[in-house]
Design a protein around this motif. Structure first.
Motif, short mmCIF file in Angstrom:
data_model
loop_
_atom_site.label_atom_id
_atom_site.label_comp_id
_atom_site.label_asym_id
_atom_site.label_seq_id
_atom_site.Cartn_x
_atom_site.Cartn_y
_atom_site.Cartn_z
N THR A 1 0.86 -1.18 0.00
CA THR A 1 0.00 0.00 0.00
C THR A 1 0.90 1.24 0.00
N ALA A 2 0.33 2.36 -0.44
CA ALA A 2 1.07 3.62 -0.41
C ALA A 2 0.09 4.77 -0.24
N LEU A 3 0.55 5.82 0.42
CA LEU A 3 -0.28 6.99 0.69
C LEU A 3 0.43 8.24 0.15
N PRO A 4 -0.34 9.25 -0.23
CA PRO A 4 0.26 10.50 -0.67
C PRO A 4 0.82 11.30 0.51
N PRO A 5 1.52 12.42 0.26
CA PRO A 5 2.30 13.06 1.32
C PRO A 5 1.54 13.90 2.33
N VAL B 1 -9.93 -1.74 0.37
CA VAL B 1 -10.06 -3.14 0.76
C VAL B 1 -8.71 -3.85 0.73
N MET B 2 -7.79 -3.39 -0.13
CA MET B 2 -6.47 -4.01 -0.17
C MET B 2 -5.65 -3.62 1.06
N PHE B 3 -5.90 -2.43 1.61
CA PHE B 3 -5.30 -2.07 2.90
C PHE B 3 -5.80 -3.03 3.98
N VAL B 4 -7.10 -3.37 3.92
CA VAL B 4 -7.67 -4.28 4.91
C VAL B 4 -7.09 -5.68 4.74
N ILE B 5 -6.98 -6.15 3.51
CA ILE B 5 -6.39 -7.48 3.25
C ILE B 5 -4.98 -7.53 3.82
N LYS B 6 -4.20 -6.49 3.56
CA LYS B 6 -2.82 -6.45 4.08
C LYS B 6 -2.81 -6.52 5.60
N ALA B 7 -3.70 -5.77 6.25
CA ALA B 7 -3.76 -5.78 7.72
C ALA B 7 -4.14 -7.16 8.24
N VAL B 8 -5.09 -7.82 7.59
CA VAL B 8 -5.52 -9.15 8.01
C VAL B 8 -4.37 -10.15 7.86
N LEU B 9 -3.65 -10.08 6.76
CA LEU B 9 -2.52 -10.99 6.56
C LEU B 9 -1.40 -10.71 7.56
N GLN B 10 -1.12 -9.44 7.82
CA GLN B 10 -0.06 -9.10 8.77
C GLN B 10 -0.42 -9.51 10.19
N ALA B 11 -1.72 -9.57 10.48
CA ALA B 11 -2.16 -10.00 11.82
C ALA B 11 -2.05 -11.52 12.00
N GLY B 12 -1.73 -12.23 10.92
CA GLY B 12 -1.51 -13.67 11.01
C GLY B 12 -2.75 -14.51 10.84
N HIS B 13 -3.83 -13.94 10.34
CA HIS B 13 -5.05 -14.72 10.12
C HIS B 13 -4.82 -15.74 9.01
N THR B 14 -5.33 -16.94 9.21
CA THR B 14 -5.27 -17.98 8.19
C THR B 14 -6.66 -18.58 8.00
N GLY B 15 -6.81 -19.38 6.96
CA GLY B 15 -8.08 -20.03 6.70
C GLY B 15 -8.75 -19.49 5.46
N GLN B 16 -10.05 -19.75 5.34
CA GLN B 16 -10.82 -19.35 4.18
C GLN B 16 -11.38 -17.94 4.38
N MET B 17 -11.04 -17.08 3.46
CA MET B 17 -11.50 -15.69 3.52
C MET B 17 -12.44 -15.40 2.34
N MET B 18 -13.24 -14.35 2.50
CA MET B 18 -14.04 -13.84 1.40
C MET B 18 -13.94 -12.32 1.42
N SER B 19 -13.32 -11.75 0.39
CA SER B 19 -13.25 -10.29 0.29
C SER B 19 -14.48 -9.79 -0.44
N CYS B 20 -14.92 -8.58 -0.07
CA CYS B 20 -16.14 -8.05 -0.67
C CYS B 20 -16.11 -6.53 -0.64
N ALA B 21 -16.78 -5.95 -1.64
CA ALA B 21 -16.87 -4.50 -1.74
C ALA B 21 -18.11 -4.14 -2.55
N LEU B 22 -18.61 -2.93 -2.32
CA LEU B 22 -19.76 -2.42 -3.04
C LEU B 22 -19.33 -1.19 -3.83
N GLY B 23 -19.87 -1.05 -5.05
CA GLY B 23 -19.49 0.08 -5.87
C GLY B 23 -20.56 0.44 -6.87
N PRO B 24 -20.27 1.46 -7.71
CA PRO B 24 -21.25 1.93 -8.68
C PRO B 24 -21.75 0.80 -9.56
N GLY B 25 -23.02 0.91 -9.87
CA GLY B 25 -23.62 -0.11 -10.74
C GLY B 25 -25.11 -0.34 -10.49
#
Length: 354
Positions: free
Chosen positions: A10-14, A315-339
């Protein structure tokens, strides 16, 4: 054909903007000309956000801006965030830019033609025969949908190295001329950020193995006015309907059931849902809809608190946090957007075999 995550960054602006200083600046801009501001300003305290980041300093928002200078700022800021996120993901994967066979670029907050991956071609060291897949218009669903697209491309060409880069500069859409409730809520919620992922069918050499499943989407008819952009001479104007939390409560469980069935999974098999935190009320609504223990989406709330809603990369920031916290197993990522669309991607996290 299994597809694996090799690197994630992940990366953030200044420019870091605290919620309190954003509220103060918004009051100066809105309070005298928008009667509803005092009532809506209370959401600055209840949004669950302490700070967010911007490609421009806070003084930029006090001046008037048209389409041209907004988009100029987008291209400059997005290029910097693209390079930062992509280089970190490549380093995490142990890849070089020259090894990347395909780059998928996801954004919805500005226009660049040539698209961003071409704009940073020299800095990234991409090969001349790299396949470019720019994707526009997915909004907050772009992180999960981008991962799904990259997964399909990697599976279609076994052994190829696919780089996904998701970049958004939501802050540049700030509007003080329309005087709509959605513009105040956008000021409360949105920030800028980027994320990148390296994806390939080759098994990673070390660490936990993250296996990406096949993505799934659900679009609801007659919902175009729930989320998106209005476009005029001044730039993008946010469409952000107040019904979103109620819509999530009413519809999200059925959509999730469809995604689970498509992946041959059941709710009880999911060790953790990994969700795009569109806002504090949306996170609450997701927990309620999926019958999750209140507070279980802690990484989502932490991401919202420290970076705001950055649209697609969040959501990719969240995925990174979940992985860094050491969670394992079956995950399901989800998001809502225009449409209006729900996007899902199952993934499995397991220990590397000895």
């Amino acid at each position: 054909m299994s597809v694996y995550l090799h690197g994630l960054s992940t990366a953030l602006p200044p420019h870091c903007l605290t919620q309190s200083e954003v509220k103060e600046r918004a009051a100066v801009i809105f309070s005298q000309k928008y009667p509803q501001f005092d009532r809506l300003s209370k959401t600055f305290e209840t949004a669950g956000i302490d700070r967010r980041y911007s490609v421009v300093p806070i003084d930029w928002f006090s001046a008037e801006h048209g389409w041209s200078d907004r988009n100029t700022a987008f291209i400059s800021g997005a290029k910097s965030m693209f390079i930062a996120a992509a280089q970190r993901a490549l380093e995490d994967a142990g890849w070089s830019g020259a090894e990347v066979d395909c780059v998928v670029t996801v954004t919805s907050t500005g226009i660049a033609t040539p698209s961003l991956e071409a704009q940073v071609f020299g800095e990234m060291g991409f090969r001349e025969d790299i396949m470019r897949v720019p994707v526009f218009g997915l909004g907050c669903a772009g992180g999960v949908s981008g991962l799904s697209t990259a997964q399909i491309l990697a599976a279609g060409r076994p052994g190829s190295k696919v780089l996904l880069v998701v970049v958004e500069a939501c802050s540049l859409s700030f509007r003080a001329d329309r005087l709509q409730n959605a513009d105040i809520i956008a000021t409360v919620l949105f920030g800028d950020g980027s994320a990148a992922a390296c994806i390939c069918t080759d098994l990673p050499a070390a660490g936990n193995v993250v296996t990406l499943g096949r993505g799934h989407q659900k679009i609801w008819p007659d919902t175009l006015d729930i989320m998106g952009w209005d476009v005029d001479e001044a730039g993008f104007g946010v469409v952000f309907d107040r019904s979103i939390p109620a819509f999530v409560s009413a519809e999200f469980a059925v959509a999730t059931k469809g995604a689970l069935e498509a992946a041959d999974l059941d709710h009880v098999q999911i060790d953790r849902y990994v969700c795009h935190p569109g806002g504090a009320k949306v996170v609450d609504a997701i927990e309620d809809a999926l019958h999750l223990e209140h507070g279980s989406l802690d990484a989502e709330r932490d991401t919202l608190r420290t970076t705001g809603n950055m649209s697609a990369p969040t959501v990719m920031f969240v995925i990174k946090a979940v992985l860094q916290a050491g969670h394992t197993g079956q995950m399901m990522s989800c998001a809502l957007g225009p449409g209006f669309t729900a996007s899902f991607l199952p993934f499995q996290v397991s220990a590397q075999a000895a």
